[in-house]
Design a protein around this motif. Structure first.
Motif, PDB file in Angstrom:
ATOM      1  N   UNK A  30       0.884  -1.268  -0.133  1.00  0.00           N
ATOM      2  CA  UNK A  30       0.014  -0.046  -0.131  1.00  0.00           C
ATOM      3  C   UNK A  30       0.788   1.298   0.038  1.00  0.00           C
ATOM      4  N   UNK A  31       0.287   2.182  -0.781  1.00  0.00           N
ATOM      5  CA  UNK A  31       1.083   3.679  -0.596  1.00  0.00           C
ATOM      6  C   UNK A  31       0.659   4.170   0.827  1.00  0.00           C
ATOM      7  N   UNK A  32       1.456   5.187   1.128  1.00  0.00           N
ATOM      8  CA  UNK A  32       1.062   5.912   2.488  1.00  0.00           C
ATOM      9  C   UNK A  32      -0.483   6.391   2.234  1.00  0.00           C
ATOM     10  N   UNK A  33      -0.752   6.960   1.106  1.00  0.00           N
ATOM     11  CA  UNK A  33      -2.480   7.276   1.300  1.00  0.00           C
ATOM     12  C   UNK A  33      -3.196   6.281   1.409  1.00  0.00           C
TER      13      UNK A  33
ATOM     14  N   UNK B 119      -8.636   4.477   8.384  1.00  0.00           N
ATOM     15  CA  UNK B 119      -9.822   4.986   8.826  1.00  0.00           C
ATOM     16  C   UNK B 119     -10.943   4.065   8.801  1.00  0.00           C
ATOM     17  N   UNK B 120     -10.896   2.972   8.744  1.00  0.00           N
ATOM     18  CA  UNK B 120     -12.135   1.946   9.203  1.00  0.00           C
ATOM     19  C   UNK B 120     -12.216   1.934  10.629  1.00  0.00           C
ATOM     20  N   UNK B 121     -11.262   2.381  11.478  1.00  0.00           N
ATOM     21  CA  UNK B 121     -11.551   2.486  12.903  1.00  0.00           C
ATOM     22  C   UNK B 121     -12.395   3.693  13.189  1.00  0.00           C
ATOM     23  N   UNK B 122     -12.355   4.615  12.556  1.00  0.00           N
ATOM     24  CA  UNK B 122     -13.261   6.009  12.718  1.00  0.00           C
ATOM     25  C   UNK B 122     -14.370   5.711  12.320  1.00  0.00           C
ATOM     26  N   UNK B 123     -14.596   5.152  11.212  1.00  0.00           N
ATOM     27  CA  UNK B 123     -15.921   4.846  10.310  1.00  0.00           C
ATOM     28  C   UNK B 123     -16.656   3.945  11.245  1.00  0.00           C
TER      29      UNK B 123
END
Length: 380
Positions: free
Chosen positions: A254-257, A264-268
């Motif tokens: 994976x790239x850093x982005x 972000x799945x944790x916040x979602x």
């Protein structure tokens, strides 16, 4: 205990002593919502009221056409075909039984005695009903502990009294339990949806749930709180439903982005669940957000450190990583247990809460049993 039981002979209770037991236990049962806790209280009340060595509370499993007890003093769960044994006969006929010598009665199933070394002599069985008068189970007490070493009509009256009260209380608790079980099933299924999108298998969330339960008990949580964590932990990756497939299942590095998108799945997940008024979903929100935090503060999404991370997140982190490493996937072989143990020792106090890791090693044989039992044949 083997052979004939060593009997501690006791005197029959006075009316005052009986009333004390009845008031004590009926108050406890009325204030309890956990099915297993109510069954334990029922068994203890029956044993104390009629001075038996053991007491079991049997329930009917309509789906499997069996009778079962998860609460029988001295043994684990027992299951028998519906209609068999003393308890089956009593439930089918709707009549109590008093047996002076079990081995002189053809209905006695001696298998459990043979397995445990226990000797069943006297038996009393009393069916109990719900509010509609339908039989939903039975009390069964074994081996009278007084000079008169068999149960009498007085014992029948007392156990029938206990059965009348406890059976009706049990119905409302069983209804509550059915609602909880339905919620648990829905939550587990939702958790599987998140995992399937990332090429995980349904058994991953089941294993994480069971591992979390064992670790929670080892950390000193009571059964109800450990059950709560077991119920919600399958939702730990629910936020993955919002991650694009191209990123979630990218075969290469994976790239850093892209990694930020994955994280972000944790916040979602937290945002999906946090607004609920239900304790289950609010707890699931905590797990979804915090299971990738690290003890040393180098985790995500918030960089929480040490006990800033909720204990539910700390436990699920260990359970999740253990399963991820020990399960075979198309993109990696399963790690040998020695390699996992070495990693967990290295990460004790870095990635993981030291106390949870200590419990992990303490409970490792049981965790491995769970892993074996819930191995998914699709994990190749």
């Amino acid at each position: 205990m083997s052979g004939v039981i060593s009997r501690m002979v006791r005197k029959e209770l006075s009316p005052e002593e009986l009333l004390k037991i009845i008031f004590e236990y009926t108050a406890k049962i009325a204030g309890e919502s956990s099915l297993n806790a109510v069954l334990v209280l029922m068994a203890n009340m029956g044993r104390e009221m009629i001075l038996s060595d053991r007491c079991a509370v049997w329930l009917i499993d309509d789906v499997r056409k069996e009778l079962y007890t998860t609460v029988a003093h001295g043994v684990k769960e027992i299951r028998v075909p519906y209609g068999t044994g003393f308890v089956g006969s009593s439930i089918v006929n709707g009549e109590p039984l008093i047996i002076k010598d079990a081995y002189n009665d053809p209905r006695h199933n001696a298998d459990n005695d043979i397995r445990t070394g226990y000797h069943t002599k006297s038996v009393i069985t009393v069916p109990f009903t719900n509010n509609d008068g339908e039989i939903i189970g039975a009390y069964q007490a074994i081996n009278k502990m007084t000079d008169v070493d068999y149960f009498t009509t007085r014992d029948l009256e007392l156990l029938s009294l206990a059965a009348s009260y406890a059976g009706k209380s049990l119905e409302s608790v069983m209804l509550h339990q059915e609602i909880i079980d339905t919620q648990r099933e829905i939550i587990s299924t939702m958790g599987e949806v998140g995992e399937i999108r990332s090429k995980e298998t349904g058994n991953h969330v089941k294993r994480v749930a069971e591992y979390s339960y064992v670790l929670a008990l080892g950390m000193g949580m009571d059964i109800s709180e450990a059950e709560l964590l077991r119920t919600v932990s399958p939702m730990h990756d629910i936020g993955k439903v919002a991650i694009p497939d191209a990123v979630l299942n990218k075969p290469g590095k994976l790239t850093e982005e892209e990694y930020d998108i994955i994280k972000s799945h944790t916040k979602i997940g937290h945002q999906l669940l946090r607004g609920s008024r239900r304790e289950l979903l609010r707890t699931a929100a905590i797990v979804a957000e915090q299971h990738h935090e690290k003890w040393d503060g180098n985790g995500y999404p918030s960089g929480r450190k040490g006990e800033e991370i909720h204990i539910y997140g700390r436990i699920t982190a260990v359970a999740d990583v253990f399963d991820a490493l020990s399960a075979e996937r198309v993109y990696k072989p399963a790690w040998p247990i020695e390699k996992i143990e070495n990693l967990f020792r290295e990460e004790r106090g870095r990635h993981f809460d030291p106390a949870v890791i200590d419990v992990f090693f303490q409970e490792l044989p049981l965790l491995l049993e769970i892993r074996e039992r819930l191995t998914d044949t699709a994990e190749h």
